[in-house]
Write an enzyme that holds these catalytic residues in place. Structure first.
Site, short mmCIF file in Angstrom:
data_model
loop_
_atom_site.label_atom_id
_atom_site.label_comp_id
_atom_site.label_asym_id
_atom_site.label_seq_id
_atom_site.Cartn_x
_atom_site.Cartn_y
_atom_site.Cartn_z
N GLY A 103 34.54 -1.05 46.22
CA GLY A 103 34.68 -1.26 47.62
C GLY A 103 36.05 -0.43 48.15
O GLY A 103 36.77 0.47 47.43
N ARG A 106 41.35 0.94 49.98
CA ARG A 106 42.56 1.45 50.64
C ARG A 106 42.29 2.14 52.09
O ARG A 106 43.02 2.70 52.81
CB ARG A 106 43.60 2.44 50.21
N LYS A 126 42.51 6.17 55.70
CA LYS A 126 42.88 5.96 54.42
C LYS A 126 44.13 5.99 53.91
O LYS A 126 45.09 6.61 54.39
CB LYS A 126 42.14 7.44 53.95
N ASP A 138 47.99 -0.68 45.81
CA ASP A 138 48.64 -1.25 47.10
C ASP A 138 47.74 -0.82 48.25
O ASP A 138 48.45 -1.17 49.50
CB ASP A 138 50.02 -0.51 47.14
N GLY A 139 47.02 -0.18 48.38
CA GLY A 139 45.96 0.33 49.69
C GLY A 139 46.74 1.42 50.15
O GLY A 139 46.15 1.69 51.54
N ARG A 203 27.67 5.04 50.45
CA ARG A 203 27.79 5.82 49.27
C ARG A 203 26.68 5.37 48.33
O ARG A 203 25.89 4.51 48.49
CB ARG A 203 29.11 5.49 48.48
N ASP A 276 30.53 5.97 43.31
CA ASP A 276 31.03 5.55 44.50
C ASP A 276 31.64 6.75 45.23
O ASP A 276 31.99 6.58 46.51
CB ASP A 276 32.04 4.56 44.32
N ASN A 277 31.71 7.87 44.81
CA ASN A 277 32.15 9.06 45.69
C ASN A 277 30.99 10.13 45.96
O ASN A 277 31.42 11.26 46.33
CB ASN A 277 33.37 9.78 44.66
P1 AMP Z 1 38.55 6.82 44.02
O1 AMP Z 1 37.73 7.15 42.54
O2 AMP Z 1 39.69 7.51 44.11
O3 AMP Z 1 37.77 7.22 45.19
O4 AMP Z 1 38.83 5.30 44.05
C1 AMP Z 1 38.16 4.49 43.23
C2 AMP Z 1 38.48 3.03 43.63
O5 AMP Z 1 39.90 2.56 43.62
C3 AMP Z 1 38.15 2.81 45.22
O6 AMP Z 1 37.59 1.51 45.19
C4 AMP Z 1 39.42 2.92 45.99
O7 AMP Z 1 39.41 2.25 47.04
C5 AMP Z 1 40.24 2.13 44.81
N1 AMP Z 1 41.60 2.59 45.19
C6 AMP Z 1 42.17 3.98 44.94
N2 AMP Z 1 43.30 4.13 45.26
C7 AMP Z 1 43.91 2.65 45.68
C8 AMP Z 1 45.14 2.07 46.34
N3 AMP Z 1 46.15 3.04 46.20
N4 AMP Z 1 44.88 1.19 46.47
C9 AMP Z 1 44.00 0.45 46.44
N5 AMP Z 1 42.76 0.51 46.18
C10 AMP Z 1 42.72 2.04 45.71
MG MG Z 2 36.35 6.72 46.00
#
Ligand code: AMP
Ligand code: MG
Length: 523
Positions: A103, A106, A126, A138-139, A203, A276-277
């Site tokens: 999900g 952030r 973002k 931390d979002g 996605r 997811d990307n």
């Molecule tokens: P990514 O591979 O960077 O797209 O992130 C994978 C997952 O980690 C996704 O669900 C993102 O929303 C979550 N995520 C990455 N960085 C953070 C963050 N700083 N705070 C909260 N969720 C994060």
């Molecule tokens: Mg992602």
């Protein structure tokens, strides 16, 4: 006061099942496509950059962009009338393994704007604070990764590579603590928020999550919504049949194939091609530890988190895209219940990629009728580029300047700038390069289509060290370099006399500097 009434039309939240609970408490969210959650405010927002092209696409005027209220909205400190904020629910395969619910941890969507050209575009912040999907994080997002996402999305657009866009880059005034290399050295860094823009942020993992839970109602609701709104030209888009779902999957396969062709052509390495990307729109999404090939090495990945397996290295990207498409095919199988046509569609992905990729590499060499007979020419050039440390963008760009009518005994001058190590430019290498140039000259009857070459071999890409120079200046509060580089990247195929400094091969200081040749997922 400038009127900030904008034509919001929030179809995603209006038509898809919502999580009944609101707010950011961490939870597993079932039978729902999204959770309503508001951004968490920031201390002292400052607009560092915004893209007039994207504002125009959205129908937002300069006057509106420059209001304090718009800054507050793009920082997550204010909701404009008509916005509906939420985080999307999705799962994904990360580095080859099913990771369950992920999900938007952030990213917080603001809603969809009905644009002047009649399309819907979703705006998403973002780094806007915690959501039900933030897990232990931390979002938030740091300035360095936000600068990288902002600039690269716009650079990709002007390169002609399908991508999410970036409307704005706001510095929050809050610090964010990150352990950049996961080595126990946490430090505060400036925080920032990018406003991303895309038709949707749906996605592959959006469909994998309900499928993994056996929740076919939510799966079907998501598929039908996606087709109805974003693939409306497909047969029976308003009441999809098995044929519609298959045509939809075929479209995703074809746009994803085109995306891979374009990434390979410009030397882009995404770095984290988890399911997811990957966007169902076939656009580049989620700029994290991405990088640009400088010295040509198909085994290169910028992502330190992947340094051991190198799953997402440059040369693997098309195969990984196909692997991800297989995951998507499995996820939507309950809507189709027939393996054979899904398999046939996946085979068409492979064909579309192979054929299109061959054409692209032919165009890079100045001909538009590449066939399997040319594969050897492409392959032998790849071997030559690996035989010495050779800058891919410079080498290809300069090929159009080589005078094929007067090849001598040494490597033609325009190509010399591509070599990182002068001592590797041996007579042996020169002989091989000249041999290859003669072979190429024969293929193009001595005159490649240089205009075609210059339209597909970019001179200016967002080299990793250039992003770092921008970040270093921005961190000190100097945003002029960001504006300058953004401007150069608007015309990547132009010669741009006077801007050559932004087309130079990686300087020695950048070889081992973090952020220039290696990046972690910490952002
Ligand atoms: P990514 O591979 O960077 O797209 O992130 C994978 C997952 O980690 C996704 O669900 C993102 O929303 C979550 N995520 C990455 N960085 C953070 C963050 N700083 N705070 C909260 N969720 C994060
Ligand atoms: Mg992602």
């Amino acid at each position: 006061m400038t009127d900030l009434a904008l034509p919001w039309d929030n179809t995603f939240t209006a038509e898809l099942p919502a999580d009944p609970i609101e707010g950011p408490s961490l939870r597993q969210v079932t039978a729902a496509a999204f959770s309503r959650v508001a951004p968490t405010g920031v201390a002292a927002p400052e607009m560092i950059a915004w893209a007039p092209e994207v504002a125009k696409l959205l129908g937002i005027s300069t006057q509106q962009m420059e209001t304090p209220e718009m800054l507050e909205a793009l920082a997550g400190n204010r909701e404009l009338p008509g916005m509906e904020t939420f985080a999307m629910n999705y799962g994904g395969h990360q580095f080859g393994n099913w990771a369950g619910q992920l999900g938007d941890g952030r990213a917080i969507a603001l809603g969809e704007l009905l644009t002047p050209d009649g399309s819907h575009q979703m705006l998403q912040l973002k780094g806007a604070g915690p959501t039900p999907y933030s897990r232990r994080a931390d979002g938030r997002a740091v300035l360095r990764s936000s600068v990288r996402e902002y600039l690269c999305s716009e650079a990709m657009h002007f390169l002609g590579v399908a991508t999410t866009r970036a409307l704005s880059l706001v510095r929050t005034g809050d610090d964010v603590v990150r352990d950049m290399f996961y080595d126990g050295n946490s430090a505060p860094e400036p925080g920032a928020i990018v406003c991303r823009v895309a038709p949707s942020f749906i996605r592959f993992g959006t469909f994998e999550l309900p499928a993994s839970r056996g929740d076919h109602d939510t799966l079907r609701a998501l598929a039908d919504y996606t087709i109805r709104h974003h693939f409306a030209d497909l047969p029976d888009a308003s009441a999809p049949t098995v044929e519609t779902y298959l045509a939809w999957f075929d479209r995703i396969c074809q746009t994803t194939a085109q995306l891979m062709i374009d990434w390979m052509r410009v030397g882009f390495v995404h770095g984290v091609m988890n399911t997811d990307n990957l966007s169902v729109h076939g656009v580049t999404i989620d700029y994290g530890p991405y990088g640009w090939l400088e010295d040509f090495d198909p085994g290169w990945t910028p992502n330190t988190t992947d340094a051991h397996m190198k799953r997402y290295q440059y040369g693997n990207q098309p195969g990984i895209a196909q692997w991800n498409l297989v995951r998507l095919a499995n996820a939507i199988y309950p809507l189709i219940e027939d393996v054979a046509p899904l398999q046939a569609t996946l085979d068409r992905f492979a064909d579309a990629f192979t054929d299109g990729n061959r054409q692209a590499w032919g165009q890079k060499l100045g001909f538009s009728d590449a066939s399997t007979d040319d594969d050897e020419l492409f392959e032998s050039l790849g071997q030559l580029l690996m035989a010495a440390e050779t800058d891919m963008p410079i080498f290809y760009r300069r090929l159009s300047q080589v005078d094929l009518g007067s090849l001598g005994e040494t490597i033609p001058a325009p190509l010399l700038d591509a070599y990182y190590q002068p001592d590797q430019v041996t007579p042996d290498l020169a002989g091989k390069v000249l041999g290859w140039l003669r072979q190429w000259a024969q293929r193009v009857d001595g005159s490649p289509d240089v205009e075609l070459m210059d339209s597909v071999n970019p001179k200016y890409v967002l080299r990793n060290y250039i992003a770092q120079i921008v970040i270093d200046a921005a961190t000190e509060g100097d945003y002029s370099v960001l504006a300058e580089v953004h401007n150069v990247l608007r015309d990547p195929y132009g010669e741009q006399p006077g801007n050559e400094r932004w087309a130079e091969r990686r300087p020695e200081w950048a070889r081992s500097r973090p952020g220039c040749s290696m990046l972690s997922c910490s952002s």
